[in-house]
Write an enzyme that holds these catalytic residues in place. Sequence first.
Site, PDB file in Angstrom:
ATOM      1  N   ASP A  30      42.789  78.410  67.316  1.00  0.00           N
ATOM      2  CA  ASP A  30      43.625  77.303  67.790  1.00  0.00           C
ATOM      3  C   ASP A  30      44.466  76.847  66.599  1.00  0.00           C
ATOM      4  OD1 ASP A  30      44.710  75.126  69.169  1.00  0.00           O
ATOM      5  OD2 ASP A  30      42.948  73.848  68.883  1.00  0.00           O
ATOM      6  N   CYS A  70      43.944  78.915  72.901  1.00  0.00           N
ATOM      7  CA  CYS A  70      44.169  77.967  74.004  1.00  0.00           C
ATOM      8  C   CYS A  70      45.652  77.712  74.245  1.00  0.00           C
ATOM      9  CB  CYS A  70      43.444  76.663  73.720  1.00  0.00           C
ATOM     10  SG  CYS A  70      43.969  75.888  72.174  1.00  0.00           S
TER      11      CYS A  70
HETATM   12  N1   CP Z   1      46.055  74.381  76.087  1.00  0.00           N
HETATM   13  C1   CP Z   1      46.632  73.243  76.445  1.00  0.00           C
HETATM   14  O1   CP Z   1      45.961  72.233  76.753  1.00  0.00           O
HETATM   15  O2   CP Z   1      48.002  73.266  76.492  1.00  0.00           O
HETATM   16  P1   CP Z   1      48.960  72.018  76.674  1.00  0.00           P
HETATM   17  O3   CP Z   1      48.825  71.160  75.449  1.00  0.00           O
HETATM   18  O4   CP Z   1      50.329  72.600  76.813  1.00  0.00           O
HETATM   19  O5   CP Z   1      48.543  71.258  77.905  1.00  0.00           O
HETATM   20  N1  NVA Z   2      43.679  71.303  69.096  1.00  0.00           N
HETATM   21  C1  NVA Z   2      44.945  71.230  69.782  1.00  0.00           C
HETATM   22  C2  NVA Z   2      44.814  71.751  71.171  1.00  0.00           C
HETATM   23  C3  NVA Z   2      46.089  71.831  71.953  1.00  0.00           C
HETATM   24  C4  NVA Z   2      45.895  72.261  73.362  1.00  0.00           C
HETATM   25  C5  NVA Z   2      45.440  69.788  69.784  1.00  0.00           C
HETATM   26  O1  NVA Z   2      44.632  68.875  70.001  1.00  0.00           O
HETATM   27  O2  NVA Z   2      46.631  69.585  69.580  1.00  0.00           O
END
Ligand code: CP
Ligand code: NVA
Length: 302
Positions: free
Chosen positions: A222, A261
């Site tokens: 991530d 993700c």
């Molecule tokens: N993975 C995810 O939650 O993507 P978004 O931030 O675009 O919703």
């Molecule tokens: N760890 C990231 C996830 C994004 C879907 C955030 O919190 O920005």
Amino acid sequence: MKDFLSVSSCSVDELLELLDLSDKLKRLYQKGKQDKCLSGRTLVMLFEKPSLRTRISFQTAMTQLGGNAIYVKPEDIGGIGKREPIKDMARVLSRYAEGIMARTFAHETVIELAKFADIPVINALTDWSHPCQAMADVMTIREHFGKLKGVKIAYIGDGNNVTRSLAFACAKLGMKLVIASPKGYELDEQSIDRANEIAADTTVQTDNPKQAVKDADVIYTDTWVSMGQEDEKAKRVADFQGFAVDGSLMAAAPNAKIMHCLPAYRGFEISDEAMECPNSIVFDQAENRLHFQRALLKMLMS
Ligand code: CP
Ligand code: NVA
């Protein structure tokens, strides 16, 4: 189950029921059939942070189930907990709608909403966790491996909200998780202990990515800079050097599936090569957000 705030507070049976329903509804919709169980029902979607996948997949899921979703930005309502207390918002929304989903900075905000709302509250990402993501990930892993028990995931990078929910999902569902993070960016001890309390020896931390991916079925990463951490970007990028998922790391586990993700920052936590390789299942993960959340909405709101 009234709300969906954290994977750790769901029972194994509830999680498996949600996964089975996700698979069932996915097949139904792929055949062009529909389940309109939420006809006339409304989901209020509160967002303090940006979103592509979460917003669009929830809204699409509501439409497909025959219901309606209302997207609310903080500025529309004078900020969450600013113009009026969260407990008042929760009770007012309970008089209008059948569900609330919220993406917030503080995890306490979704807890407070759930405490005072008579309707289900869904965590759509907080600084602490991202349970809808973890469940869509688990659904994707089960599709690709035909099982969950014994699957080994190597998570490379920041010990963040995504890592925490993944750790709880792995512990609940019999998977192994090895987390490789630079010093100072590990998942907190309390979360590791909680995962290992759920199932002994499921979650391990290291600062060695190559060691983490040894025998891994999945390599997951991530962003190094989560939403709200933009001011720390330069320091984080420097501190995370050596923790990218790229060709050199993939060579240490050539058969591992690659997961992220999204959104992905190519050239930072993941290379273009890793994103685009035949083992990458990142877009299956993204698609399964829709299928998992459709099941979640049906279970909580119908
Ligand atoms: N993975 C995810 O939650 O993507 P978004 O931030 O675009 O919703
Ligand atoms: N760890 C990231 C996830 C994004 C879907 C955030 O919190 O920005």
